[in-house]
Design a protein around this motif. Structure first.
Motif, PDB file in Angstrom:
ATOM      1  N   TYR A 128       1.712   9.338  -5.935  1.00  0.00           N
ATOM      2  CA  TYR A 128       1.748  10.747  -5.547  1.00  0.00           C
ATOM      3  C   TYR A 128       3.143  11.360  -5.613  1.00  0.00           C
ATOM      4  N   GLY A 129       4.182  10.546  -5.693  1.00  0.00           N
ATOM      5  CA  GLY A 129       5.520  11.057  -5.914  1.00  0.00           C
ATOM      6  C   GLY A 129       6.180  11.746  -4.739  1.00  0.00           C
ATOM      7  N   PHE A 130       5.791  11.429  -3.497  1.00  0.00           N
ATOM      8  CA  PHE A 130       6.467  12.039  -2.351  1.00  0.00           C
ATOM      9  C   PHE A 130       7.778  11.297  -2.068  1.00  0.00           C
ATOM     10  N   PRO A 131       8.734  11.939  -1.376  1.00  0.00           N
ATOM     11  CA  PRO A 131      10.053  11.336  -1.174  1.00  0.00           C
ATOM     12  C   PRO A 131      10.024  10.032  -0.379  1.00  0.00           C
ATOM     13  N   GLY A 132       9.379  10.059   0.793  1.00  0.00           N
ATOM     14  CA  GLY A 132       9.370   8.870   1.633  1.00  0.00           C
ATOM     15  C   GLY A 132       8.317   8.950   2.711  1.00  0.00           C
TER      16      GLY A 132
ATOM     17  N   ASP B  80      -5.119  15.060  -2.516  1.00  0.00           N
ATOM     18  CA  ASP B  80      -5.889  14.242  -1.575  1.00  0.00           C
ATOM     19  C   ASP B  80      -5.035  13.114  -1.000  1.00  0.00           C
ATOM     20  N   LEU B  81      -3.713  13.308  -0.965  1.00  0.00           N
ATOM     21  CA  LEU B  81      -2.800  12.267  -0.502  1.00  0.00           C
ATOM     22  C   LEU B  81      -3.146  11.781   0.896  1.00  0.00           C
ATOM     23  N   VAL B  82      -3.308  12.692   1.837  1.00  0.00           N
ATOM     24  CA  VAL B  82      -3.506  12.275   3.232  1.00  0.00           C
ATOM     25  C   VAL B  82      -4.779  11.448   3.397  1.00  0.00           C
ATOM     26  N   PRO B  83      -5.944  11.923   2.955  1.00  0.00           N
ATOM     27  CA  PRO B  83      -7.146  11.073   3.115  1.00  0.00           C
ATOM     28  C   PRO B  83      -7.066   9.771   2.330  1.00  0.00           C
ATOM     29  N   THR B  84      -6.370   9.789   1.188  1.00  0.00           N
ATOM     30  CA  THR B  84      -6.226   8.550   0.411  1.00  0.00           C
ATOM     31  C   THR B  84      -5.419   7.517   1.174  1.00  0.00           C
ATOM     32  N   LEU B  85      -4.297   7.942   1.766  1.00  0.00           N
ATOM     33  CA  LEU B  85      -3.455   7.000   2.501  1.00  0.00           C
ATOM     34  C   LEU B  85      -4.139   6.567   3.792  1.00  0.00           C
ATOM     35  N   GLU B  86      -4.825   7.492   4.454  1.00  0.00           N
ATOM     36  CA  GLU B  86      -5.585   7.107   5.651  1.00  0.00           C
ATOM     37  C   GLU B  86      -6.606   6.019   5.321  1.00  0.00           C
ATOM     38  N   ALA B  87      -7.337   6.205   4.235  1.00  0.00           N
ATOM     39  CA  ALA B  87      -8.373   5.239   3.866  1.00  0.00           C
ATOM     40  C   ALA B  87      -7.773   3.899   3.474  1.00  0.00           C
ATOM     41  N   ALA B  88      -6.675   3.920   2.706  1.00  0.00           N
ATOM     42  CA  ALA B  88      -6.072   2.671   2.240  1.00  0.00           C
ATOM     43  C   ALA B  88      -5.542   1.839   3.406  1.00  0.00           C
TER      44      ALA B  88
ATOM     45  N   VAL C 149       0.836  -1.206   0.000  1.00  0.00           N
ATOM     46  CA  VAL C 149       0.000   0.000   0.000  1.00  0.00           C
ATOM     47  C   VAL C 149       0.867   1.250   0.000  1.00  0.00           C
ATOM     48  N   LEU C 150       1.861   1.292   0.884  1.00  0.00           N
ATOM     49  CA  LEU C 150       2.693   2.490   1.007  1.00  0.00           C
ATOM     50  C   LEU C 150       3.505   2.728  -0.264  1.00  0.00           C
ATOM     51  N   ASP C 151       4.070   1.662  -0.826  1.00  0.00           N
ATOM     52  CA  ASP C 151       4.835   1.800  -2.075  1.00  0.00           C
ATOM     53  C   ASP C 151       3.954   2.293  -3.213  1.00  0.00           C
ATOM     54  N   GLU C 152       2.752   1.751  -3.300  1.00  0.00           N
ATOM     55  CA  GLU C 152       1.854   2.132  -4.389  1.00  0.00           C
ATOM     56  C   GLU C 152       1.420   3.590  -4.274  1.00  0.00           C
ATOM     57  N   VAL C 153       1.074   4.018  -3.056  1.00  0.00           N
ATOM     58  CA  VAL C 153       0.649   5.405  -2.872  1.00  0.00           C
ATOM     59  C   VAL C 153       1.822   6.354  -3.123  1.00  0.00           C
ATOM     60  N   ARG C 154       3.021   5.971  -2.701  1.00  0.00           N
ATOM     61  CA  ARG C 154       4.193   6.820  -2.966  1.00  0.00           C
ATOM     62  C   ARG C 154       4.448   6.943  -4.463  1.00  0.00           C
TER      63      ARG C 154
END
Length: 391
Positions: free
Chosen positions: A40-44, A369-377, A32-37
């Motif tokens: 969305y292209g954030f560093p880490g 919408d990165l934060v709500p997307t990662l929270e939900a996932a 999940v974390l790898d896919e969302v990164r």
């Protein structure tokens, strides 16, 4: 309800969930974390899930330092920002349990002797409880142009952090947003005042109190004050060009020191932590185990943040989402230049999810919408696996 759910499910975990199951959870969290990164292209980022029995599973993805190609690890720390308000409020509640202060106290009872105090909005009427729940009618100094200009000037000069009383003074002479106790408006300034109340009532430094009463007893060894530019194991934080504070896009020098002094945040947040510690904190806090005395009624005694959203409330340093597709949810978010954090506790079945990201690009300005997307996932992953184990 929280304690009962956790106790029931803890027995299930002992019977059904061993190391192999936690490995499966870790693998799926990593995915999940790898896919969302990637999306969305954030560093880490790091993420942690605390299960009903207190077991914590943690993963990391990406880079803690892009330029040096240093990978993010579960032990990498980031500024937790306003999640620290939950520690501040709980420190105050612990003093209330000892009779050293009361939420009904007028703030002036503790701070009225200061020359600057009478210049503040609602100085004669706001209470300690009003500060805790952001209902004191105070503006937020962090978003004032004069404060941002002063902070940018100090950063450019390499000056020390703006001390709490000087930051509070940016509200001198301002009009209140509403009468104390008759509305809601988020205010870091109010939490700086709460920190001063805590110190006045206890005759002790806030950071000494939070360490003695919460951090050490709960074993949160990776959580320490963010009171200086050099913080061990801190990921580099990245900000957008043209940010309001005039920071360069990389907020840390090559030797590992921040280019600004995070001590300016103090009791507006004021802690550096890991996702593991944040998840452990949420598990203890919302499970009723952060103090030896009962406190959940006070913690979750919230007020609506807006008339059109009566099911979203704010309690003592925590947000309360009473009715969501995932049931009741408690927690807090955190933003500070270069870092974003999230803490969410899902009351039934008692699962806590935390993550930290080392950039605020597109997040500070609500451009993604990165934060709500990662929270939900992460929530859906955790709740689906816990449900499967329970069956």
């Amino acid at each position: 309800m929280i304690r009962r759910a956790c106790a029931t499910l803890a027995a299930t975990w002992v019977a059904l969930c061993g190391p192999a199951w936690s490995d499966t959870l870790a693998d799926r969290m990593q995915g999940v974390l790898d896919e969302v990164r990637q999306d969305y292209g954030f560093p880490g980022a790091t993420a942690a899930i605390a299960l009903p029995d207190g077991q914590v599973v943690t993963v990391a993805s990406g880079l803690a330092d892009i330029e040096a190609a240093i990978p993010m690890t579960p032990q990498t720390r980031m500024l937790a920002a306003s999640i620290g308000k939950s520690f501040v409020a709980m420190t105050a509640l612990s003093l209330e349990a000892e009779g050293l202060l009361d939420r009904a106290d007028l703030v002036s009872d503790h701070l009225g002797h200061h020359d600057w105090y009478s210049d503040l909005p609602n100085h004669a009427t706001m209470t300690v409880g009003d500060l805790m729940r952001h209902e004191a009618g105070l503006p937020d100094h962090v978003h004032l142009a004069l404060f941002q200009a002063e902070m940018a000037a100090r950063m450019a000069a390499g000056a020390a952090a703006i001390p709490p009383e000087e930051a509070i003074a940016f509200l001198a002479g301002a009009d209140p947003l509403f009468p104390a106790g008759q509305g809601w408006a988020y205010s870091d300034t109010g939490y700086l005042l709460l920190g001063l109340v805590i110190e006045a009532a206890s005759d002790s430094a806030y950071y000494d109190l939070v360490a003695a009463r919460l951090l050490r007893p709960l074993g949160l060894t990776a959580t320490t004050p963010s009171d200086r530019p050099r913080l061990p194991d801190l990921a580099v934080g990245y900000v957008a060009e043209g940010n309001p504070f005039g920071l360069p896009t990389r907020t840390m020098d090559a030797d590992g020191a921040l280019l600004w002094d995070p001590g300016m945040e103090w009791t507006g947040g004021g802690l550096v932590s890991t996702s593991r510690d944040l998840a452990s904190w949420g598990h203890a806090l919302f499970g009723g185990n952060a103090l030896d005395t009962p406190y959940l009624d006070q913690l979750l005694d919230g007020i609506p943040v807006a008339p059109e959203a009566p099911d979203i409330r704010y309690g003592a340093g925590v947000a309360i989402y009473a009715d969501t597709p995932r049931g009741a949810v408690y927690g807090h978010g955190g933003w500070i230049p270069g870092y974003v954090s999230s803490l969410r506790h899902y009351a039934d079945p008692g699962v806590t999810v935390a993550f930290q990201i080392n950039t605020d690009i597109g997040i500070a300005d609500d451009g993604t919408d990165l934060v709500p997307t990662l929270e939900a996932a992460l929530a859906d992953l955790a709740l689906s696996l816990v449900g499967a184990a329970d069956r």
